[in-house]
Scaffold this motif. Sequence first.
Motif, PDB file in Angstrom:
ATOM      1  N   CYS A 197      32.657  47.865  47.147  1.00 13.29           N
ATOM      2  CA  CYS A 197      33.954  48.071  46.490  1.00 13.29           C
ATOM      3  C   CYS A 197      35.084  47.447  47.290  1.00 13.29           C
ATOM      4  O   CYS A 197      34.936  47.164  48.485  1.00 13.29           O
ATOM      5  CB  CYS A 197      34.222  49.550  46.243  1.00 13.29           C
ATOM      6  SG  CYS A 197      34.508  50.544  47.711  1.00 13.29           S
ATOM      7  N   HIS A 238      28.604  40.144  42.201  1.00 15.25           N
ATOM      8  CA  HIS A 238      30.066  40.082  42.227  1.00 15.25           C
ATOM      9  C   HIS A 238      30.697  40.271  40.855  1.00 15.25           C
ATOM     10  O   HIS A 238      31.800  39.810  40.605  1.00 15.25           O
ATOM     11  CB  HIS A 238      30.557  38.794  42.901  1.00 15.25           C
ATOM     12  CG  HIS A 238      29.840  38.499  44.170  1.00 15.25           C
ATOM     13  ND1 HIS A 238      29.962  39.290  45.303  1.00 15.25           N
ATOM     14  CD2 HIS A 238      28.939  37.540  44.479  1.00 15.25           C
ATOM     15  CE1 HIS A 238      29.179  38.806  46.251  1.00 15.25           C
ATOM     16  NE2 HIS A 238      28.554  37.754  45.793  1.00 15.25           N
ATOM     17  N   GLN A 239      29.992  40.966  39.975  1.00 18.35           N
ATOM     18  CA  GLN A 239      30.531  41.309  38.659  1.00 18.35           C
ATOM     19  C   GLN A 239      31.197  42.673  38.764  1.00 18.35           C
ATOM     20  O   GLN A 239      30.619  43.613  39.331  1.00 18.35           O
ATOM     21  CB  GLN A 239      29.410  41.355  37.608  1.00 18.35           C
ATOM     22  CG  GLN A 239      28.703  40.031  37.423  1.00 18.35           C
ATOM     23  CD  GLN A 239      27.392  40.174  36.672  1.00 18.35           C
ATOM     24  OE1 GLN A 239      26.661  41.143  36.857  1.00 18.35           O
ATOM     25  NE2 GLN A 239      27.092  39.198  35.837  1.00 18.35           N
ATOM     26  N   GLU A 240      32.398  42.782  38.220  1.00 17.91           N
ATOM     27  CA  GLU A 240      33.124  44.041  38.275  1.00 17.91           C
ATOM     28  C   GLU A 240      32.405  45.118  37.462  1.00 17.91           C
ATOM     29  O   GLU A 240      31.965  44.872  36.347  1.00 17.91           O
ATOM     30  CB  GLU A 240      34.548  43.840  37.747  1.00 17.91           C
ATOM     31  CG  GLU A 240      35.446  45.013  37.987  1.00 17.91           C
ATOM     32  CD  GLU A 240      36.889  44.739  37.616  1.00 17.91           C
ATOM     33  OE1 GLU A 240      37.587  45.721  37.319  1.00 17.91           O
ATOM     34  OE2 GLU A 240      37.316  43.568  37.606  1.00 17.91           O
ATOM     35  N   THR A 295      37.952  49.381  43.127  1.00 23.97           N
ATOM     36  CA  THR A 295      37.275  48.473  42.206  1.00 23.97           C
ATOM     37  C   THR A 295      35.872  48.210  42.723  1.00 23.97           C
ATOM     38  O   THR A 295      35.699  47.749  43.855  1.00 23.97           O
ATOM     39  CB  THR A 295      38.043  47.141  42.077  1.00 23.97           C
ATOM     40  OG1 THR A 295      39.417  47.422  41.778  1.00 23.97           O
ATOM     41  CG2 THR A 295      37.451  46.265  40.995  1.00 23.97           C
ATOM     42  N   TYR A 296      34.878  48.516  41.904  1.00 24.99           N
ATOM     43  CA  TYR A 296      33.478  48.340  42.286  1.00 24.99           C
ATOM     44  C   TYR A 296      32.917  47.044  41.716  1.00 24.99           C
ATOM     45  O   TYR A 296      33.295  46.614  40.621  1.00 24.99           O
ATOM     46  CB  TYR A 296      32.632  49.515  41.776  1.00 24.99           C
ATOM     47  CG  TYR A 296      32.807  50.762  42.595  1.00 24.99           C
ATOM     48  CD1 TYR A 296      32.015  50.992  43.719  1.00 24.99           C
ATOM     49  CD2 TYR A 296      33.772  51.706  42.251  1.00 24.99           C
ATOM     50  CE1 TYR A 296      32.175  52.147  44.475  1.00 24.99           C
ATOM     51  CE2 TYR A 296      33.939  52.861  43.010  1.00 24.99           C
ATOM     52  CZ  TYR A 296      33.137  53.067  44.119  1.00 24.99           C
ATOM     53  OH  TYR A 296      33.301  54.198  44.876  1.00 24.99           O
ATOM     54  N   TYR A 297      31.990  46.447  42.482  1.00 15.16           N
ATOM     55  CA  TYR A 297      31.305  45.226  42.074  1.00 15.16           C
ATOM     56  C   TYR A 297      29.823  45.383  42.354  1.00 15.16           C
ATOM     57  O   TYR A 297      29.429  46.093  43.285  1.00 15.16           O
ATOM     58  CB  TYR A 297      31.825  44.021  42.880  1.00 15.16           C
ATOM     59  CG  TYR A 297      33.289  43.760  42.683  1.00 15.16           C
ATOM     60  CD1 TYR A 297      33.733  42.894  41.683  1.00 15.16           C
ATOM     61  CD2 TYR A 297      34.241  44.372  43.484  1.00 15.16           C
ATOM     62  CE1 TYR A 297      35.086  42.655  41.493  1.00 15.16           C
ATOM     63  CE2 TYR A 297      35.590  44.145  43.304  1.00 15.16           C
ATOM     64  CZ  TYR A 297      36.007  43.284  42.310  1.00 15.16           C
ATOM     65  OH  TYR A 297      37.353  43.059  42.122  1.00 15.16           O
ATOM     66  N   VAL A 311      33.335  47.928  35.709  1.00 14.22           N
ATOM     67  CA  VAL A 311      34.548  48.509  35.138  1.00 14.22           C
ATOM     68  C   VAL A 311      34.451  50.020  34.973  1.00 14.22           C
ATOM     69  O   VAL A 311      35.419  50.745  35.234  1.00 14.22           O
ATOM     70  CB  VAL A 311      34.895  47.813  33.799  1.00 14.22           C
ATOM     71  CG1 VAL A 311      36.114  48.434  33.155  1.00 14.22           C
ATOM     72  CG2 VAL A 311      35.097  46.328  34.025  1.00 14.22           C
ATOM     73  N   ASN A 334      35.458  51.984  38.187  1.00 12.86           N
ATOM     74  CA  ASN A 334      36.778  51.799  38.783  1.00 12.86           C
ATOM     75  C   ASN A 334      37.674  53.011  38.561  1.00 12.86           C
ATOM     76  O   ASN A 334      37.613  53.655  37.517  1.00 12.86           O
ATOM     77  CB  ASN A 334      37.446  50.548  38.206  1.00 12.86           C
ATOM     78  CG  ASN A 334      36.684  49.291  38.556  1.00 12.86           C
ATOM     79  OD1 ASN A 334      35.823  49.295  39.430  1.00 12.86           O
ATOM     80  ND2 ASN A 334      37.000  48.208  37.875  1.00 12.86           N
ATOM     81  N   TYR A 364      35.075  36.707  50.608  1.00 10.79           N
ATOM     82  CA  TYR A 364      36.339  37.435  50.645  1.00 10.79           C
ATOM     83  C   TYR A 364      37.161  37.185  51.911  1.00 10.79           C
ATOM     84  O   TYR A 364      38.135  37.901  52.164  1.00 10.79           O
ATOM     85  CB  TYR A 364      36.080  38.935  50.497  1.00 10.79           C
ATOM     86  CG  TYR A 364      35.594  39.311  49.119  1.00 10.79           C
ATOM     87  CD1 TYR A 364      36.478  39.403  48.046  1.00 10.79           C
ATOM     88  CD2 TYR A 364      34.242  39.564  48.878  1.00 10.79           C
ATOM     89  CE1 TYR A 364      36.038  39.742  46.778  1.00 10.79           C
ATOM     90  CE2 TYR A 364      33.792  39.913  47.614  1.00 10.79           C
ATOM     91  CZ  TYR A 364      34.696  39.995  46.569  1.00 10.79           C
ATOM     92  OH  TYR A 364      34.256  40.329  45.312  1.00 10.79           O
ATOM     93  N   THR A 405      25.860  47.966  44.869  1.00 10.45           N
ATOM     94  CA  THR A 405      27.315  47.916  44.754  1.00 10.45           C
ATOM     95  C   THR A 405      28.029  47.825  46.104  1.00 10.45           C
ATOM     96  O   THR A 405      27.486  48.184  47.142  1.00 10.45           O
ATOM     97  CB  THR A 405      27.862  49.165  44.025  1.00 10.45           C
ATOM     98  OG1 THR A 405      27.419  50.330  44.702  1.00 10.45           O
ATOM     99  CG2 THR A 405      27.414  49.206  42.568  1.00 10.45           C
TER     100      THR A 405
END
Length: 172
Positions: A141, A159-161, A153-155, A163, A166, A24, A139
């Motif tokens: 975010c 690195h998968q969202e 937005t949480y991952y 959903v 969120n 990032y 996790t």
Amino acid sequence: MVKILAVSDSHGKKDILNELALRYANQVDHFVHCGDSELSSSDLIWGIMSTVMGNCDYDYQMNDEYRFQAADKNVLVVHGHRHSVRDSVAGLKREAQQANASLVFYGHTHIAKAEQEDGILFVNPGSISQPRGTLMEKTYCIVTLDGQSVTVTYYNDRHQEMVDLNKQFQIL
């Protein structure tokens, strides 16, 4: 628009912090760690991420809190163990009001959660190494401030969202 990546409770897992910093580097404006890294205050990662001292951090060079401004909002970062966050955000709310903060990042519970109370947004990124609660996902975010709109937005650690976690808020 300002983006803040928040991570917490890595408990010695430095590789994931390095991975987040590399992944990032040009996508977020701030990196914050909400404590319990179990790393030395002289670790090179703190040149990229700002951190606070958690209850499992024993390097007393770390601060208990970190404050900064993002998109004209006052932001407060704490670990949360001194604020009884396992019970409620009431202790955090008092601290946020004293700091005139509209956004608070905290850790300690190892549970990903975003909630708003009295105009203050409280965000826990969960734990990147030892999740707790019903989700049991590692996790972190990314919080996006865009005017009065805030998106959390949480991952997971792959690195998968996430959903279902969120949320979107309005803050003044």
